[in-house]
Design a protein around this motif. Structure first.
Motif, mmCIF file in Angstrom:
data_model
loop_
_atom_site.group_PDB
_atom_site.id
_atom_site.type_symbol
_atom_site.label_atom_id
_atom_site.label_comp_id
_atom_site.label_asym_id
_atom_site.label_seq_id
_atom_site.Cartn_x
_atom_site.Cartn_y
_atom_site.Cartn_z
ATOM 1 N N HIS A 60 0.823 -1.206 0.000
ATOM 2 C CA HIS A 60 0.000 0.000 0.000
ATOM 3 C C HIS A 60 0.859 1.260 0.000
ATOM 4 O O HIS A 60 0.564 2.225 -0.723
ATOM 5 N N ARG A 61 1.933 1.268 0.763
ATOM 6 C CA ARG A 61 2.755 2.471 0.891
ATOM 7 C C ARG A 61 3.432 2.842 -0.426
ATOM 8 O O ARG A 61 3.625 4.037 -0.711
ATOM 9 N N ARG A 62 3.778 1.859 -1.235
ATOM 10 C CA ARG A 62 4.471 2.175 -2.487
ATOM 11 C C ARG A 62 3.515 2.311 -3.671
ATOM 12 O O ARG A 62 3.941 2.661 -4.768
ATOM 13 N N ASN A 63 2.231 2.036 -3.455
ATOM 14 C CA ASN A 63 1.239 2.149 -4.532
ATOM 15 C C ASN A 63 0.634 3.543 -4.528
ATOM 16 O O ASN A 63 0.056 3.977 -3.530
ATOM 17 N N GLN A 64 0.759 4.236 -5.636
ATOM 18 C CA GLN A 64 0.273 5.610 -5.721
ATOM 19 C C GLN A 64 -1.101 5.731 -6.392
ATOM 20 O O GLN A 64 -1.639 6.831 -6.473
ATOM 21 N N GLU A 65 -1.663 4.621 -6.854
ATOM 22 C CA GLU A 65 -2.970 4.706 -7.504
ATOM 23 C C GLU A 65 -4.059 4.933 -6.460
ATOM 24 O O GLU A 65 -4.162 4.189 -5.466
ATOM 25 N N VAL A 66 -4.888 5.927 -6.699
ATOM 26 C CA VAL A 66 -5.890 6.340 -5.714
ATOM 27 C C VAL A 66 -6.878 5.219 -5.415
ATOM 28 O O VAL A 66 -7.203 4.952 -4.249
ATOM 29 N N LYS A 67 -7.364 4.535 -6.444
ATOM 30 C CA LYS A 67 -8.351 3.477 -6.240
ATOM 31 C C LYS A 67 -7.777 2.341 -5.389
ATOM 32 O O LYS A 67 -8.452 1.831 -4.494
ATOM 33 N N ALA A 68 -6.544 1.954 -5.686
ATOM 34 C CA ALA A 68 -5.925 0.870 -4.930
ATOM 35 C C ALA A 68 -5.734 1.261 -3.473
ATOM 36 O O ALA A 68 -5.932 0.442 -2.563
ATOM 37 N N ARG A 69 -5.370 2.502 -3.226
ATOM 38 C CA ARG A 69 -5.177 2.960 -1.855
ATOM 39 C C ARG A 69 -6.504 2.976 -1.093
ATOM 40 O O ARG A 69 -6.559 2.644 0.099
ATOM 41 N N ARG A 70 -7.576 3.348 -1.780
ATOM 42 C CA ARG A 70 -8.885 3.357 -1.131
ATOM 43 C C ARG A 70 -9.362 1.939 -0.827
ATOM 44 O O ARG A 70 -9.939 1.692 0.237
ATOM 45 N N VAL A 71 -9.115 1.026 -1.749
ATOM 46 C CA VAL A 71 -9.492 -0.371 -1.511
ATOM 47 C C VAL A 71 -8.717 -0.919 -0.320
ATOM 48 O O VAL A 71 -9.262 -1.645 0.519
ATOM 49 N N PHE A 72 -7.431 -0.573 -0.223
ATOM 50 C CA PHE A 72 -6.645 -1.003 0.936
ATOM 51 C C PHE A 72 -7.244 -0.458 2.224
ATOM 52 O O PHE A 72 -7.369 -1.186 3.220
ATOM 53 N N GLN A 73 -7.592 0.810 2.244
ATOM 54 C CA GLN A 73 -8.137 1.427 3.452
ATOM 55 C C GLN A 73 -9.445 0.762 3.876
ATOM 56 O O GLN A 73 -9.666 0.491 5.062
ATOM 57 N N VAL A 74 -10.308 0.494 2.897
ATOM 58 C CA VAL A 74 -11.564 -0.185 3.213
ATOM 59 C C VAL A 74 -11.298 -1.599 3.716
ATOM 60 O O VAL A 74 -11.883 -2.047 4.710
ATOM 61 N N GLY A 75 -10.409 -2.307 3.020
ATOM 62 C CA GLY A 75 -10.109 -3.675 3.411
ATOM 63 C C GLY A 75 -9.482 -3.769 4.785
ATOM 64 O O GLY A 75 -9.877 -4.600 5.608
ATOM 65 N N MET A 76 -8.500 -2.918 5.058
ATOM 66 C CA MET A 76 -7.846 -2.947 6.360
ATOM 67 C C MET A 76 -8.805 -2.502 7.462
ATOM 68 O O MET A 76 -8.778 -3.047 8.578
ATOM 69 N N GLY A 77 -9.669 -1.533 7.161
ATOM 70 C CA GLY A 77 -10.652 -1.095 8.151
ATOM 71 C C GLY A 77 -11.616 -2.207 8.506
ATOM 72 O O GLY A 77 -11.926 -2.432 9.690
ATOM 73 N N ALA A 78 -12.109 -2.920 7.485
ATOM 74 C CA ALA A 78 -13.030 -4.032 7.735
ATOM 75 C C ALA A 78 -12.341 -5.139 8.514
ATOM 76 O O ALA A 78 -12.918 -5.725 9.440
ATOM 77 N N TYR A 79 -11.087 -5.417 8.163
ATOM 78 C CA TYR A 79 -10.333 -6.479 8.837
ATOM 79 C C TYR A 79 -10.079 -6.109 10.300
ATOM 80 O O TYR A 79 -10.224 -6.946 11.211
ATOM 81 N N ALA A 80 -9.694 -4.854 10.539
ATOM 82 C CA ALA A 80 -9.419 -4.416 11.907
ATOM 83 C C ALA A 80 -10.678 -4.471 12.764
ATOM 84 O O ALA A 80 -10.646 -4.925 13.920
ATOM 85 N N LEU A 81 -11.800 -4.004 12.210
ATOM 86 C CA LEU A 81 -13.052 -4.056 12.957
ATOM 87 C C LEU A 81 -13.459 -5.494 13.237
ATOM 88 O O LEU A 81 -13.962 -5.816 14.327
ATOM 89 N N ALA A 82 -13.221 -6.388 12.276
ATOM 90 C CA ALA A 82 -13.535 -7.803 12.472
ATOM 91 C C ALA A 82 -12.741 -8.372 13.649
ATOM 92 O O ALA A 82 -13.284 -9.116 14.478
#
Length: 252
Positions: free
Chosen positions: A153-175
């Protein structure tokens, strides 16, 4: 009669004479669906290693259904062992992330040895020790893999990929938070709340749903990075505006 080494915070056979934990069983379908969707959307796009990861997600879901529906130890193994194998596969995918093989044959052999050891520790111990050994084996692999995805995630500059990471990590953390709350505060959730007219919120069932969404999203981040590593100019799209999937220049 239940024989599993753990009994989750859902009253057994409260809603059916045939299903021990109804909410936990039904919610496990989310994992089956996540795996099936991943394969259906990417079977002509991704390498076999990533398709195998999606397949193992579905296997975990099926094992989880069997486990929660019966709370039998042999069905517990159908849930826990595929989780370990999936975590090991993710470690392989995240470490062997170059166009050519990064490590030699020793690396998959080490992972295979770890799989054998973890299988033995998980399947041949009982009681709290069994649960502890499984959680220790799985969690160490899980958090290592999450850390590696964060580096992607840190080295990926594409906006969509970064947003998908944020959603995915948020869902995983809440789980994870809900899973821990379900295990630590079961008396409150299953006794105190119902005594005041409030239902058990079934946090473990929500864990199944959220971890399925989170894992699917994080696999999209990994897949996007892998296609870029292979020089295929990946693009992220969203089915119905919410379900991410990847395409490359070779697969429009």
């Amino acid at each position: 009669m239940t024989t599993a080494t753990v009994d989750w915070c859902e009253t057994n056979y409260a809603h059916s004479h045939y299903i021990c934990e109804l909410f936990n069983s039904v919610s496990s379908l989310a994992m089956v669906l996540a795996g099936v969707l991943g394969i259906a959307l990417h079977h002509r796009v991704l390498e076999r290693r990533l398709l195998l990861a999606f397949a193992l997600v579905s296997v975990v879901g099926l094992g989880s259904i069997a486990f929660h529906a019966t709370l039998l130890f042999q069905h517990q193994m159908l849930d826990e062992l595929p989780m370990l194998y999936l975590a090991l596969l993710m470690v392989y995918i995240l470490m062997e992330n170059r166009p050519e093989r990064r490590f030699g044959l020793w690396f998959p052999l080490v992972l295979f040895g770890y799989a054998v050891l973890s299988t033995w520790l998980t399947a041949f111990f009982r009681g709290r020790l069994q649960f502890f050994l499984f959680q220790t084996s799985f969690a160490s692999l899980e958090f290592f893999a999450l850390a590696r995805v964060y580096l992607i995630h840190r080295r990926n500059q594409e906006v969509k990929a970064r947003r998908v990471f944020q959603v995915g990590m948020g869902a995983y953390a809440l789980a994870i938070v809900l899973w821990m709350s379900d295990t630590r505060f079961c008396a409150t959730l299953n006794e105190t709340l119902p005594a005041h007219g409030l239902p058990n919120p079934q946090f473990h069932a929500w864990w199944h749903v959220l971890v399925s969404c989170g894992f699917y999203a994080l696999l999209m981040v990994i897949a996007h990075d892998r296609l870029r590593t292979l020089g295929q100019a990946p693009r992220l799209h969203f089915a119905a505006g919410v379900l991410p999937f990847v395409r490359s220049t070779e697969h429009p």
